[in-house]
Scaffold this active site. Sequence first.
Site, PDB file in Angstrom:
ATOM      1  N   GLU A  38       5.980   8.484   2.083  1.00 44.11           N
ATOM      2  CA  GLU A  38       5.767   7.779   3.351  1.00 44.11           C
ATOM      3  C   GLU A  38       7.074   7.163   3.853  1.00 44.11           C
ATOM      4  O   GLU A  38       7.925   6.823   3.036  1.00 44.11           O
ATOM      5  CB  GLU A  38       4.676   6.704   3.182  1.00 44.11           C
ATOM      6  CG  GLU A  38       5.018   5.609   2.190  1.00 44.11           C
ATOM      7  CD  GLU A  38       3.844   4.651   1.948  1.00 44.11           C
ATOM      8  OE1 GLU A  38       2.733   5.114   1.647  1.00 44.11           O
ATOM      9  OE2 GLU A  38       4.082   3.429   2.044  1.00 44.11           O
ATOM     10  N   HIS A  97      -0.052   2.195   5.636  1.00 40.52           N
ATOM     11  CA  HIS A  97       0.234   1.222   4.564  1.00 40.52           C
ATOM     12  C   HIS A  97       0.037  -0.221   5.057  1.00 40.52           C
ATOM     13  O   HIS A  97       0.974  -1.027   5.026  1.00 40.52           O
ATOM     14  CB  HIS A  97       1.654   1.429   4.016  1.00 40.52           C
ATOM     15  CG  HIS A  97       1.818   0.902   2.618  1.00 40.52           C
ATOM     16  ND1 HIS A  97       2.638   1.470   1.688  1.00 40.52           N
ATOM     17  CD2 HIS A  97       1.254  -0.168   1.992  1.00 40.52           C
ATOM     18  CE1 HIS A  97       2.587   0.786   0.556  1.00 40.52           C
ATOM     19  NE2 HIS A  97       1.747  -0.223   0.727  1.00 40.52           N
ATOM     20  N   ARG A 141      -0.914   3.724  -4.228  1.00 44.29           N
ATOM     21  CA  ARG A 141       0.422   4.164  -3.853  1.00 44.29           C
ATOM     22  C   ARG A 141       0.365   5.661  -3.622  1.00 44.29           C
ATOM     23  O   ARG A 141      -0.375   6.365  -4.320  1.00 44.29           O
ATOM     24  CB  ARG A 141       1.432   3.920  -4.983  1.00 44.29           C
ATOM     25  CG  ARG A 141       2.025   2.538  -5.045  1.00 44.29           C
ATOM     26  CD  ARG A 141       3.020   2.273  -3.908  1.00 44.29           C
ATOM     27  NE  ARG A 141       3.605   0.955  -4.025  1.00 44.29           N
ATOM     28  CZ  ARG A 141       3.062  -0.166  -3.554  1.00 44.29           C
ATOM     29  NH1 ARG A 141       1.923  -0.132  -2.905  1.00 44.29           N
ATOM     30  NH2 ARG A 141       3.677  -1.322  -3.700  1.00 44.29           N
TER      31      ARG A 141
HETATM   32  C1  GLV Z   1       1.697  -3.238  -0.967  1.00 40.28           C
HETATM   33  O1  GLV Z   1       1.529  -2.059  -1.053  1.00 40.28           O
HETATM   34  C2  GLV Z   1       1.960  -4.079  -2.072  1.00 40.28           C
HETATM   35  O2  GLV Z   1       2.216  -3.578  -3.172  1.00 40.28           O
HETATM   36  O3  GLV Z   1       1.947  -5.296  -1.882  1.00 40.28           O
END
Ligand code: GLV
Length: 333
Positions: A273, A291, A244
Amino acid sequence: MDLQDPRPRVLVTRRIFAPVLERLSASLSLDVHDSDQALSPEALRERLAGCDGAFVATTERIDAALLDACPRLRAVCSMAVGYNNIDLPACTARGVLVSNAPDVLTETTADFGFALLLATARRVTESEHFLRAGQWRTWSVDLFAGQDVHGATLGILGMGRIGQAVARRGVLGFGMKLVYHNRSRLPAQTEAALGARWVDKDTLLAEADHLVIVVPYTPETHHLVGAAELARMKPGATLVNIARGGVVDDAALAQALRDGPLAAAGLDVFEGEPSVHPGLLAASNVVLTPHIASASLRTRLAMAHLAADNLLAFFSGGTPPTALNREVLARPR
Ligand code: GLV
């Protein structure tokens, strides 16, 4: 959404796959925000206020204030594995079921972590940009010479399911040596099978040729890797973040990419983000992706179906398969 419909009302907060909507709409009354733009916090509060359930992803912030404004809400089901956007204790205190989407994305996300590791160490995107810009004039002895992956030391920060899947790729596929840091150690048998060595965080930073970060984001992991940690890394090391934004201090990272010790980084997640720190955007030695680590079509579909499984089970009086706070199920639904 038909307000006379007696079935549980569920807000689907983003555009999702049609087959998943079809399954949900067979037994639930849906209000679908059919857009890739996240609802503003105000719009989310307004739309959720009359709902019994919510289908969310990583972008919807579910906190105590929102829960208080949505007293009907009984279930929040996320299609993501990370749930740092959801205040789990606040949900539990109000009897709101929360589920996430683990397991179905583990291997896909690890594939992408490894793709970023390879692209970062071997300067794949940087050299492609050079070629596309028409700058390739001749062969030269060290043109985009990067770091080897095979045989190097892989450091994993956060050895959960995804961390272990990245580790397997490194050890079994690329003959890497493995050091890791995690709150709890792997079972001895798993450590032995991977030749994995648990080390403290400072040793991990000092020993890794390639560091892959896969810890959940919590108040304790905020800026877990900042300027002091980056300064401990080997000259020429690389760093990959598929966890993250916020686990890494992006400003400090931009500086470490400019001034050393890092050779390069691969980042799929960012603080704030979809905004990206200008120092990262300006750096040529960083691979940046939006992401997408879990984004194979099959896996994203499986994640959405799993969130739907949880909603459908909850509202039919069953047991949601990946509930995070099962204790609320004992209360009347
Ligand atoms: C994506 O970042 C998730 O947590 O599934």
